[in-house]
Design an enzyme around this catalytic site. Structure first.
Site, PDB file in Angstrom:
ATOM      1  N   ASP A  88       0.855  -1.192   0.000  1.00 30.63           N
ATOM      2  CA  ASP A  88       0.000   0.000   0.000  1.00 30.63           C
ATOM      3  C   ASP A  88       0.884   1.233   0.000  1.00 30.63           C
ATOM      4  OD1 ASP A  88      -2.711   1.217   0.238  1.00 30.63           O
ATOM      5  OD2 ASP A  88      -1.855   2.045   2.069  1.00 30.63           O
ATOM      6  N   GLY A 508     -24.297  50.303   7.123  1.00 33.42           N
ATOM      7  CA  GLY A 508     -25.309  49.720   7.986  1.00 33.42           C
ATOM      8  C   GLY A 508     -24.753  48.506   8.730  1.00 33.42           C
ATOM      9  N   ASP A 509     -25.530  48.008   9.698  1.00 32.68           N
ATOM     10  CA  ASP A 509     -25.178  46.826  10.493  1.00 32.68           C
ATOM     11  C   ASP A 509     -26.028  45.670   9.984  1.00 32.68           C
ATOM     12  OD1 ASP A 509     -25.080  44.795  12.439  1.00 32.68           O
ATOM     13  OD2 ASP A 509     -24.666  46.227  14.032  1.00 32.68           O
ATOM     14  N   ARG A 525     -16.508  34.997   3.771  1.00 34.53           N
ATOM     15  CA  ARG A 525     -15.766  34.870   5.026  1.00 34.53           C
ATOM     16  C   ARG A 525     -16.434  35.682   6.152  1.00 34.53           C
ATOM     17  NH1 ARG A 525      -9.503  35.374   4.567  1.00 34.53           N
ATOM     18  NH2 ARG A 525      -9.631  33.804   6.218  1.00 34.53           N
TER      19      ARG A 525
END
Length: 621
Positions: A88, A508-509, A525
């Protein structure tokens, strides 16, 4: 033709290779070994996390492959083969085990991780000797591993995709074949080349020597090490021991000369037992030491950026350490050491004429470059570095550590920490701008967004992504929506470009104020900064602003579903613990969140660096 005499020991045995790999078959055939091929049906689902080392995982997988074939063949005709060989091969980089890619996207992710880096190729090999008595299978396993170090060149996205589309990566560990087109990606190889191809022939022959030709007393007395393959004339008898059978032969010590030497041989054997060879020692923990000392490299890079070393050397002739030291107001002694480690990290070129920037430094480390990461580096140096000194407290308490770093209570994370002054706010914006400039084009082109005539980049900061969307889609009007303090400073990042007429800024928020109307909402993000309750609140507000058919584009770093493979995403999730209230999430977690708020038809694209893009569509309730 038998190339290694000891392989002749297997010529009169029924040997089975438990692998369908044409590369392993070719390597062993070329060495003169005769064998049958019976591919193993063992399901390679061992828990990688349960193994202390990558090679331990590879050896166990190889053993299970071989044992599965031995048992299946014994059950079929009640006669097992004499020897079953299992193997392997895995690729490891940054502590991650890379096996065969599941699709082209997975292959691209693997190759991106390897680009410009050194990685290890491990092959585990199991040699299973079989015998049958009273219809019962008896096995004896000998196993070993080989490691080869391979370094890739820095590879462009175009080259990576061209190689992925060739189809070659799809059945190969790590997503490349060094013996074919993949060889063009490789800058250097340290160790057994055939091990990278798929089978460590040299080590295999050494193992056969140990099994079938144990050392003679005189060899022990001379301390002959069997880490090399003996010459052909040292093999007195390569036939099976009398009586036949699959077991490795043992030397008859009954002759007068050998009996006379028995006492000496015993002493020599004891000495040999104490003589530790390279193979008996544990693998040197190079990767572990790199992790232990990695923070030093980061700090050296941060310091060079803070001193503006890369700015000083950009597009300039090589300069001596003393001259650089005087220009950055530092000691010549200390500056030379800093420059030397930067050269060792590949950030500077060092010649007899002095030090100069590499292309990487010119593009990414000088502060005035279009794709400069200088702002992001300074954010890490001035803020993240300090926060991570309190990592232990963050883990114990489960909260960010701004209150300790700042020495005061933090009620509003962004206003009290990131935006506490115009200087810290500008530092944060530069960091976000640095990263967005690198990925904006990939985000804008990840999906065909041409059917949207308007977009709102929620928390869009400097407008770097908005400009790329406007450039890519001339019909699209883009609104950047962020806090008033951010919008006020965004003008510092606005280059004069034709797309400016398509871009609008609104203050703005996003947790309190109405969102500007749009056909496409972008959260780049943003969600990873917040805990689940606030994520639900924001997605609910976005969903309320969407009409059926509207789109939502999320850009985040996705965790793998089991949270144990995606090292960068896992590190960022730990970073979120120290810095914010949030965390990184997996695709499955985002799909659940989106579905709860009426978004379906979820598509995902890995952007080739460290980010992933998710596009979902709002459906009618």
């Amino acid at each position: 033709m038998v190339l290694c005499p000891v392989i002749g020991k297997l010529l009169h045995k029924r040997v089975v290779l438990a692998s369908a790999s044409p590369r392993r078959q070719e390597i062993l055939s070329n060495a003169g070994l005769r064998f049958e091929v019976v591919p193993s049906k063992f399901k390679e689902k061992l828990d990688k996390a349960s193994f202390a080392t990558p090679y331990g995982y590879a050896m166990e997988t190889a053993k299970q492959k071989a044992l599965e074939v031995a048992n299946r063949m014994h059950q079929k005709d009640l006669r097992a083969p004499d020897v079953v060989i299992g193997a392997d091969t895995i690729v490891t980089v940054g502590g991650l085990i890379l096996e065969k890619p599941v699709d082209k996207q997975d292959a691209y992710r693997m190759l991106s991780r390897l680009s410009g880096r050194e990685h290890s190729v491990f092959t585990g090999v199991a040699i299973v000797h079989c015998s049958s008595k009273d219809h019962q299978l008896h096995t004896r396993v000998s196993e070993f591993y080989e490691e080869t170090k391979v370094k890739f060149s820095e590879l462009s996205e175009e080259l990576l995709w061209e190689y992925v589309h060739s189809g070659e990566p799809m059945d190969k560990a790590g997503g490349y074949g060094i013996q074919a087109l993949g060889g063009m990606l490789v800058e250097s190889v340290h160790g057994d080349f055939l091990n990278v191809v798929g089978f460590p022939l040299n080590h295999f022959c050494k193992q056969l020597v140990k099994l079938y030709y144990p050392p003679r007393p005189e060899d022990l007395r001379r301390r002959v090490k069997h880490d090399s393959i003996p010459a052909a004339d040292t093999f007195e008898d390569l036939s099976d021991v009398e009586g036949g059978g699959p077991e490795p032969a043992q030397r008859d010590a009954g002759s007068r000369d050998e009996k006379a030497e028995a006492g000496e041989a015993g002493q020599a054997a004891a000495e040999a037992e104490c003589h530790r060879t390279r193979e008996t020692l544990p693998l040197f923990p190079t990767r572990l030491l790199e992790l232990i000392e990695g923070f030093m490299l980061s700090k050296a890079l941060f310091t060079a950026c803070k001193l503006k070393v890369f700015d000083l050397l950009k597009d300039e002739a090589p300069q001596k350490a003393m001259d650089i030291a005087s220009k950055v107001d530092a000691s010549a002694y200390g500056t030379e050491r800093l420059l030397d480690i930067c050269a060792a990290m590949g950030l500077l070129e060092k010649t007899e004429q002095g030090y100069s920037n590499t292309e990487t430094a010119n593009v990414y480390l000088a502060s005035d470059g279009e794709y400069s990461l200088h702002g992001f580096i300074m954010h890490n140096n001035d803020l993240t570095w300090n926060l991570f000194t309190y990592l232990e407290f963050a883990i114990q308490e489960g909260t960010n550590q701004h209150h300790r770093a700042l020495g005061k209570k933090v009620e509003d994370l962004f206003q009290d920490a990131y935006y506490q002054s115009p200087e810290t706010r500008l530092r944060f914006m530069r960091a976000m701008h640095s990263m967005m400039k690198l990925t904006a084009c990939q985000v804008a082109t990840a999906f065909n967004l041409s059917h949207f005539s308007s977009a709102c980049d929620v928390g869009g900061c400097t407008g770097a992504l908005a400009r790329e969307l406007a450039r890519e889609y001339p019909r699209m009007q883009v609104t950047v929506f962020d806090l008033p303090d951010i919008i006020e400073l965004a003008a510092h990042f606005q280059p004069p470009r034709p797309q400016a007429v398509q871009i609008h800024f609104a203050a703005g928020d996003f947790f309190r104020d109405p969102l500007p109307s749009a056909e496409l909402y972008v959260l780049c993000r943003i969600l990873h900064d917040w805990p689940d309750d606030k994520v639900h609140k924001l997605l609910s507000r976005v969903a309320e602003s969407c009409k059926p058919g509207a789109g939502l584009l999320l850009v985040e770093t996705l965790l793998d579903e089991e949270k144990r493979v995606a090292q960068h995403a896992l590190m960022q999730s730990l970073n979120m613990l120290v810095q914010t209230e949030g965390k990184e999430r997996s695709l499955g977690e985002y799909q659940c969140l989106l579905k709860l708020h009426g978004f379906h038809q979820v598509q995902v694209v890995h952007l080739g660096g460290v980010l992933d893009a998710i596009l979902a569509t709002k459906v009618a309730p």
